[in-house]
Design an enzyme around this catalytic site. Structure first.
Site, PDB file in Angstrom:
ATOM      1  N   CYS A 105      43.213  50.985  38.336  1.00  0.00           N
ATOM      2  CA  CYS A 105      43.369  50.738  39.773  1.00  0.00           C
ATOM      3  C   CYS A 105      44.067  49.420  40.052  1.00  0.00           C
ATOM      4  CB  CYS A 105      42.001  50.818  40.465  1.00  0.00           C
ATOM      5  SG  CYS A 105      42.128  51.039  42.253  1.00  0.00           S
TER       6      CYS A 105
ATOM      7  N   GLU B 147      40.141  57.105  37.775  1.00  0.00           N
ATOM      8  CA  GLU B 147      39.075  56.116  37.660  1.00  0.00           C
ATOM      9  C   GLU B 147      37.742  56.736  38.074  1.00  0.00           C
ATOM     10  OE1 GLU B 147      38.061  51.729  39.650  1.00  0.00           O
ATOM     11  OE2 GLU B 147      39.522  53.079  40.592  1.00  0.00           O
TER      12      GLU B 147
ATOM     13  N   LYS C  55      38.160  47.824  31.878  1.00  0.00           N
ATOM     14  CA  LYS C  55      38.922  47.101  32.895  1.00  0.00           C
ATOM     15  C   LYS C  55      38.698  45.607  32.751  1.00  0.00           C
ATOM     16  CE  LYS C  55      39.912  47.027  37.860  1.00  0.00           C
ATOM     17  NZ  LYS C  55      39.587  47.588  39.190  1.00  0.00           N
TER      18      LYS C  55
END
Length: 551
Positions: free
Chosen positions: A422, A312, A372
């Protein structure tokens, strides 16, 4: 005499509606019972009947919740969780007051949450710049909020016990486990959700892991609660049934672990997972940007592989802020070696719309983008009315735009790679939804993370445990490319096949076999877990009706 009355209350198994603490309501209830032909129930121990537990009682409940920390990684003592929950079940079961149950559940949930997520203090204080006192207060407030879900489980189950006139076994084995599971599920979506340290995660290597492809992590949480209730039932005369049910659940889970819900698809991929180990206080610093870009470029192009993945925000700036030739280096290397790249980078659609993204570059010049979807409150988006709080911290790129709920995977040879970023892999239902919504579902999952925000804490092994649960639920391997750990390859059965040392710079080079097919969890998501909870509640209601009919 006190010990005798408590014992008789448990053995008598009379409806808890008679166990009120006020003399007036107790006399009225006793009169009604006599008119119905019932014998008056023996009152519980007066020390256990108060509308509120003592400060010591709340502290012990919070400590019992906090002990659940040791059931998760890096400790992995999953039987501790049975004992921790059994304490809550026993204390709520020994009382007659719904208010008392709410306070105990709240304290228990507070201890569970603060212990399980204490590492957030590091992000707020060390890297966010929030003063130590304010950071501690923020963690305590979070714990008080998370404790509400424990209060919900204990309070609603206690209320239903009175409402339905439930015997003790039905309350402990049916109602409380269902309410506990629903409370954890709610924790996963109320106010965008924060389901970290859900009880089922502690069991990725335990026998109950066999239920993951069917019921998911929340369903395992219900079964954990049933096992804990069995421990409490050992205080009853019906010990053999409790032991039998406990053993049956563990044996069933162990047997289910041997079922292959998915099958190998295509040829294995060679993969290289890059762990740059950039310090968090350097990651978004202008003076360290050159070092960061050089390190990741050199590590990613050091050797070819079918798939090369970086963490990330491995590249922590927007593409237009990069040297002109930087991304072209990856395109040239992909074309020359047949490699494909996936790496974290912020991508902007305008001056005010930007996403925490995963970019892909293929050997034939293909480009790919994943944005995301499930953002972290305060870290990646600012909840309404809380900008003042985020302004107290020094968190860069703190107001991302959400990506779509369902996004296509990235093709690498004959495999399809579905990224998640994440914190997103805490939400198994969302990954399952993405898989079942695709005409050609992904065969490999990829998590890219940066947990350097949380220092040398339990966050890294806990996150690895969460990724293992996603593999169990979906029957698919999970690749993890992280900044400082845990960079790993997890197979489709939740086993860690390869792992880099935490807090080190390195590359994990190995192979991964993609898997195809659908587990029940992919097909139905959390519906089967919710159906289980509904079934338990229905059985409890029937037990209460029969009890009332039999007097």
């Amino acid at each position: 005499m006190r010990a005798r009355s408590t014992c008789c209350w448990w053995k008598n198994s009379r409806p808890s509606t008679t166990n009120t603490i006020d003399a007036g309501p107790a006399l009225i209830e006793s009169s009604l019972n006599l008119r119905r032909g019932r014998k008056p129930a023996v009152a519980p121990d007066p020390a256990l009947r108060g509308t509120r537990p003592s400060v010591t009682g709340l502290a012990v409940a919070a400590l019992a919740g906090a002990l659940s920390l040791f059931s998760f990684e890096p400790f992995g003592w999953w039987p501790v969780q049975f004992l921790s929950l059994a304490y809550l079940f026993y204390q709520v079961g020994m009382g007659s007051s719904t208010r008392r149950a709410v306070f105990l559940g709240w304290a228990f949930g507070f201890g569970w949450s603060v212990a399980g997520m204490h590492w957030l203090y590091i992000a707020l204080n060390r890297f966010g710049g929030l003063p130590a006192v304010l950071s501690a207060i923020a963690i305590a407030l979070l714990g008080l909020y998370m404790g509400l879900f424990g209060a919900f489980a204990a309070g609603v189950s206690s209320w239903l016990r009175k409402r339905w006139s439930l015997p003790v076994p039905a309350f402990l084995l049916l109602v409380f486990p269902a309410c506990w599971g629903v409370s954890e599920w709610m924790r996963g979506w109320v106010f965008t959700g924060f389901p970290w340290a859900a009880s089922g995660y502690a069991h990725v290597t335990a026998p109950l892991a066999g239920f993951a492809p069917i019921l998911g992590v929340y369903g395992i949480g219900v079964l954990v609660a049933v096992c804990s209730a069995c421990i409490v039932m050992l205080t009853q005369r019906r010990r053999l049934p409790a032991i039998g049910l406990f053993a049956a659940l563990l044996l069933a889970g162990w047997g289910l672990k041997h079922i292959a819900w998915t099958a190998p698809a295509g040829k294995p991929l060679s993969v290289r997972l890059v762990q740059g180990n950039i310090r968090q206080d350097e990651k978004f610093s202008a003076e360290h940007l050159g070092m960061i870009l050089t390190r990741y470029r050199d590590m990613m192009t050091a050797a070819p592989a079918d798939l090369i993945a970086a963490p990330e925000t491995a590249i922590p700036v927007f593409p237009n802020q990069l040297p002109p030739e930087y991304l072209q280096t990856f395109r040239n290397y992909a074309a020359q070696t047949g490699s494909a790249f996936l790496f974290g980078i912020p991508l902007a659609d305008s001056m005010t719309v930007y996403a925490n993204s995963v970019a892909g570059i293929g050997p034939q010049g293909q480009s790919y983008r994943y944005d995301k979807n499930h953002l972290v409150p305060f870290g990646e988006f600012i909840p309404t009315g809380f900008r003042w709080f985020t302004d107290l911290m020094q968190i860069p790129l703190g107001d991302f735009t959400r990506g779509p709920d369902v996004q296509a995977p990235f093709a690498v040879k004959d495999q399809l790679i579905l990224p998640n970023v994440c914190y997103e892999d805490v939400f198994g239902e969302e990954i399952a939804k993405n898989l079942r919504s695709q005409a050609q579902p992904a065969t490999v999952l990829l998590n890219v993370s940066n947990l350097a925000w949380y220092g040398e804490s339990v966050a890294i092994p806990q996150h690895l445990q969460i990724s293992r649960m996603r593999s169990l639920e979906t029957g698919r391997p999970m690749l993890r490319a992280t900044n400082n750990g845990a960079t790993a390859v997890i197979d489709g059965r939740g086993n860690v096949a390869a792992l880099l040392p935490f807090y080190s710079q390195g590359t994990l080079a190995t192979t991964v076999q993609g898997m195809a097919g659908s587990t029940p969890y992919i097909r139905f998501g959390n519906l089967l877990f919710l159906a289980l909870g509904a079934l338990l509640l229905a059985c409890a209601w029937v037990a209460g009706r029969r009890r009332q009919a039999n007097g």
